[in-house]
Design a protein around this motif. Sequence first.
Motif, PDB file in Angstrom:
ATOM      1  N   GLY A 166       0.738  -1.214  -0.086  1.00 16.69           N
ATOM      2  CA  GLY A 166      -0.034   0.050   0.056  1.00 16.69           C
ATOM      3  C   GLY A 166       0.932   1.231  -0.033  1.00 16.69           C
ATOM      4  O   GLY A 166       2.133   1.067   0.086  1.00 16.69           O
ATOM      5  N   GLU A 167       0.304   2.340   0.185  1.00 16.55           N
ATOM      6  CA  GLU A 167       0.785   3.522  -0.082  1.00 16.55           C
ATOM      7  C   GLU A 167       1.831   3.977   1.096  1.00 16.55           C
ATOM      8  O   GLU A 167       1.360   3.941   2.289  1.00 16.55           O
ATOM      9  N   ALA A 168       3.173   4.128   1.094  1.00 20.73           N
ATOM     10  CA  ALA A 168       3.866   4.252   2.180  1.00 20.73           C
ATOM     11  C   ALA A 168       4.759   5.649   2.087  1.00 20.73           C
ATOM     12  O   ALA A 168       5.030   5.968   0.796  1.00 20.73           O
ATOM     13  N   LEU A 169       5.156   6.303   2.862  1.00 17.45           N
ATOM     14  CA  LEU A 169       5.666   7.547   2.923  1.00 17.45           C
ATOM     15  C   LEU A 169       6.973   7.049   2.905  1.00 17.45           C
ATOM     16  O   LEU A 169       8.006   6.366   3.377  1.00 17.45           O
ATOM     17  N   PRO A 170       7.767   7.904   1.741  1.00 17.98           N
ATOM     18  CA  PRO A 170       9.100   7.744   1.218  1.00 17.98           C
ATOM     19  C   PRO A 170      10.029   8.350   2.438  1.00 17.98           C
ATOM     20  O   PRO A 170       9.977   9.491   2.742  1.00 17.98           O
ATOM     21  N   ILE A 171      11.191   7.517   2.387  1.00 19.78           N
ATOM     22  CA  ILE A 171      12.519   8.206   3.004  1.00 19.78           C
ATOM     23  C   ILE A 171      13.727   8.234   2.128  1.00 19.78           C
ATOM     24  O   ILE A 171      13.867   7.028   1.895  1.00 19.78           O
ATOM     25  N   ASP A 172      14.430   9.090   1.815  1.00 20.81           N
ATOM     26  CA  ASP A 172      15.232   9.113   0.939  1.00 20.81           C
ATOM     27  C   ASP A 172      16.898   8.738   1.526  1.00 20.81           C
ATOM     28  O   ASP A 172      17.020   9.912   2.367  1.00 20.81           O
ATOM     29  N   VAL A 173      17.484   7.976   1.363  1.00 22.53           N
ATOM     30  CA  VAL A 173      18.795   7.622   2.092  1.00 22.53           C
ATOM     31  C   VAL A 173      19.773   7.727   1.027  1.00 22.53           C
ATOM     32  O   VAL A 173      19.716   6.768  -0.052  1.00 22.53           O
ATOM     33  N   VAL A 174      20.847   8.417   1.331  1.00 26.59           N
ATOM     34  CA  VAL A 174      21.940   8.517   0.518  1.00 26.59           C
ATOM     35  C   VAL A 174      22.969   7.596   0.921  1.00 26.59           C
ATOM     36  O   VAL A 174      23.461   7.681   2.272  1.00 26.59           O
TER      37      VAL A 174
ATOM     38  N   ASN B 218      27.946   8.456  -5.963  1.00 24.54           N
ATOM     39  CA  ASN B 218      29.316   8.523  -6.173  1.00 24.54           C
ATOM     40  C   ASN B 218      29.905   9.939  -6.716  1.00 24.54           C
ATOM     41  O   ASN B 218      29.097  10.747  -6.992  1.00 24.54           O
ATOM     42  N   GLN B 219      31.395   9.952  -7.034  1.00 23.51           N
ATOM     43  CA  GLN B 219      31.814  11.126  -7.783  1.00 23.51           C
ATOM     44  C   GLN B 219      31.062  11.581  -8.812  1.00 23.51           C
ATOM     45  O   GLN B 219      30.837  11.023  -9.881  1.00 23.51           O
ATOM     46  N   GLY B 220      30.609  12.819  -8.742  1.00 21.00           N
ATOM     47  CA  GLY B 220      30.087  13.493  -9.924  1.00 21.00           C
ATOM     48  C   GLY B 220      28.368  13.410 -10.075  1.00 21.00           C
ATOM     49  O   GLY B 220      27.986  13.903 -10.901  1.00 21.00           O
ATOM     50  N   ASP B 221      27.981  12.326  -9.207  1.00 21.27           N
ATOM     51  CA  ASP B 221      26.471  12.262  -9.091  1.00 21.27           C
ATOM     52  C   ASP B 221      25.717  13.386  -8.403  1.00 21.27           C
ATOM     53  O   ASP B 221      26.257  13.938  -7.663  1.00 21.27           O
ATOM     54  N   PRO B 222      24.525  13.789  -8.929  1.00 19.36           N
ATOM     55  CA  PRO B 222      23.911  14.861  -8.447  1.00 19.36           C
ATOM     56  C   PRO B 222      23.127  14.263  -7.306  1.00 19.36           C
ATOM     57  O   PRO B 222      22.830  13.036  -6.976  1.00 19.36           O
ATOM     58  N   TRP B 223      22.843  15.242  -6.466  1.00 21.32           N
ATOM     59  CA  TRP B 223      22.041  14.921  -5.046  1.00 21.32           C
ATOM     60  C   TRP B 223      20.491  14.703  -5.546  1.00 21.32           C
ATOM     61  O   TRP B 223      20.097  14.871  -6.478  1.00 21.32           O
ATOM     62  N   PRO B 224      19.737  13.664  -4.933  1.00 20.16           N
ATOM     63  CA  PRO B 224      18.539  13.564  -5.104  1.00 20.16           C
ATOM     64  C   PRO B 224      17.302  14.654  -4.425  1.00 20.16           C
ATOM     65  O   PRO B 224      18.199  15.535  -3.927  1.00 20.16           O
ATOM     66  N   ALA B 225      16.563  14.619  -5.119  1.00 22.03           N
ATOM     67  CA  ALA B 225      15.579  15.708  -4.734  1.00 22.03           C
ATOM     68  C   ALA B 225      15.340  15.692  -3.436  1.00 22.03           C
ATOM     69  O   ALA B 225      15.307  17.172  -2.883  1.00 22.03           O
ATOM     70  N   HIS B 226      15.355  14.664  -2.622  1.00 18.19           N
ATOM     71  CA  HIS B 226      15.190  14.933  -1.157  1.00 18.19           C
ATOM     72  C   HIS B 226      16.431  14.014  -0.461  1.00 18.19           C
ATOM     73  O   HIS B 226      16.683  13.012  -1.186  1.00 18.19           O
TER      74      HIS B 226
ATOM     75  N   LYS C 259      41.738   9.383  -0.930  1.00 20.93           N
ATOM     76  CA  LYS C 259      42.353  10.505  -1.795  1.00 20.93           C
ATOM     77  C   LYS C 259      41.608  10.556  -3.208  1.00 20.93           C
ATOM     78  O   LYS C 259      41.385  11.781  -3.871  1.00 20.93           O
ATOM     79  N   LYS C 260      40.880   9.321  -3.715  1.00 21.41           N
ATOM     80  CA  LYS C 260      39.949   9.570  -4.681  1.00 21.41           C
ATOM     81  C   LYS C 260      38.887  10.449  -4.715  1.00 21.41           C
ATOM     82  O   LYS C 260      38.484  11.064  -5.664  1.00 21.41           O
ATOM     83  N   ILE C 261      38.134  10.456  -3.454  1.00 24.75           N
ATOM     84  CA  ILE C 261      36.907  11.148  -3.294  1.00 24.75           C
ATOM     85  C   ILE C 261      37.014  12.482  -2.747  1.00 24.75           C
ATOM     86  O   ILE C 261      36.035  13.035  -2.604  1.00 24.75           O
ATOM     87  N   ILE C 262      38.195  12.957  -2.205  1.00 26.15           N
ATOM     88  CA  ILE C 262      38.320  13.903  -1.559  1.00 26.15           C
ATOM     89  C   ILE C 262      38.099  15.361  -2.377  1.00 26.15           C
ATOM     90  O   ILE C 262      37.416  16.111  -1.698  1.00 26.15           O
ATOM     91  N   ASP C 263      38.460  15.673  -3.812  1.00 27.87           N
ATOM     92  CA  ASP C 263      37.908  16.535  -4.419  1.00 27.87           C
ATOM     93  C   ASP C 263      36.301  16.495  -4.447  1.00 27.87           C
ATOM     94  O   ASP C 263      35.697  17.758  -4.373  1.00 27.87           O
ATOM     95  N   ASP C 264      35.735  15.475  -4.654  1.00 26.03           N
ATOM     96  CA  ASP C 264      34.311  15.600  -4.796  1.00 26.03           C
ATOM     97  C   ASP C 264      33.532  15.953  -3.738  1.00 26.03           C
ATOM     98  O   ASP C 264      32.693  16.543  -3.402  1.00 26.03           O
ATOM     99  N   LEU C 265      34.371  15.441  -2.207  1.00 30.65           N
ATOM    100  CA  LEU C 265      33.747  15.631  -1.009  1.00 30.65           C
ATOM    101  C   LEU C 265      33.733  17.073  -0.890  1.00 30.65           C
ATOM    102  O   LEU C 265      32.800  17.557  -0.360  1.00 30.65           O
ATOM    103  N   PHE C 266      35.087  17.950  -1.154  1.00 31.60           N
ATOM    104  CA  PHE C 266      35.042  19.197  -1.052  1.00 31.60           C
ATOM    105  C   PHE C 266      33.842  20.176  -1.999  1.00 31.60           C
ATOM    106  O   PHE C 266      33.463  21.127  -1.519  1.00 31.60           O
ATOM    107  N   ALA C 267      33.685  19.708  -3.100  1.00 30.84           N
ATOM    108  CA  ALA C 267      32.656  20.171  -3.995  1.00 30.84           C
ATOM    109  C   ALA C 267      31.211  20.086  -3.137  1.00 30.84           C
ATOM    110  O   ALA C 267      30.390  20.992  -3.507  1.00 30.84           O
TER     111      ALA C 267
END
Length: 262
Positions: free
Chosen positions: A13-21, A57-65, A80-88
């Motif tokens: 049935g209809e359930a309230l969504p929770i968006d988890v990153v 992951n690196q370069g992916d947009p945030w979801p709407a929620h 070291k791989k993700i540090i630039d994206d993390l700062f962005a």
Amino acid sequence: MLDAIQAETESAGEALPIDVVSLYPKDMNIYGDSGNVLTIARRLALYGYAPCIHEINQGDPWPAHVDMILGGGGQDTGQKKIIDDLFARADDLRAFAADGVPMLMICGLYQLFGHYFETIDGTRLDGISIIGAHTVGRDVRMIGNLVEHSARFGDIIGYENHSGQTFLDPGVEPLGRVDHEGTGNNGEDHTEGARVNNVIGTYMHGSLLPKNPAISDFLIRSAVERRYGSFEPRQTKEWAAELKRIDAIAAKARTVAANRPR
């Protein structure tokens, strides 16, 4: 597994969504940290909510929620791989944290959520300072099952494996306290992890959340209340029974881990 959990919830049935990153699952996901995402998804479904999992992951947009963010550990190369994206993303992450979005950051991302991590070879990786702490790489490795004591969550049980020693700023609340020397954040001051509002950082792998339902439910309740104002599980009898069964298994796993030698 995640698709099956979401389909099961939607079919009821209809359930309230929770968006988890799930943050950086390609590069920051060792020692079973992805199990934390599975645990949150399963418990959300059993409480009658619809888990929507977004792998960022690196370069992916945030979801709407963004209702919750879960991040794992990684080796120095992964950091070291993700540090630039993390700062962005740093301004967004700070804004999420200030707005009460619950987060769980394990090991490598716990370190990068602090002020900086100086690796054992002297390389300095600046952090995004959501958690008041800094980390220094050392030759001594802290490894093994660990029990820490927390007023908020009771005893927390997990598996640490790190050579970085983390020191909290004055006034920063540790997630828990350990009894033994050579364990926890730095092996010296008997602290482990940190908690800043709804943000938790910890060295606990294992995965952490399957063995610690109290932390899972804190993250879930915080996310639901922030988005909808109140936490009101809509469980069937079958879902309630399944949650009880899962918690009983978690209790057995906690007992085994707590009594297994380091």
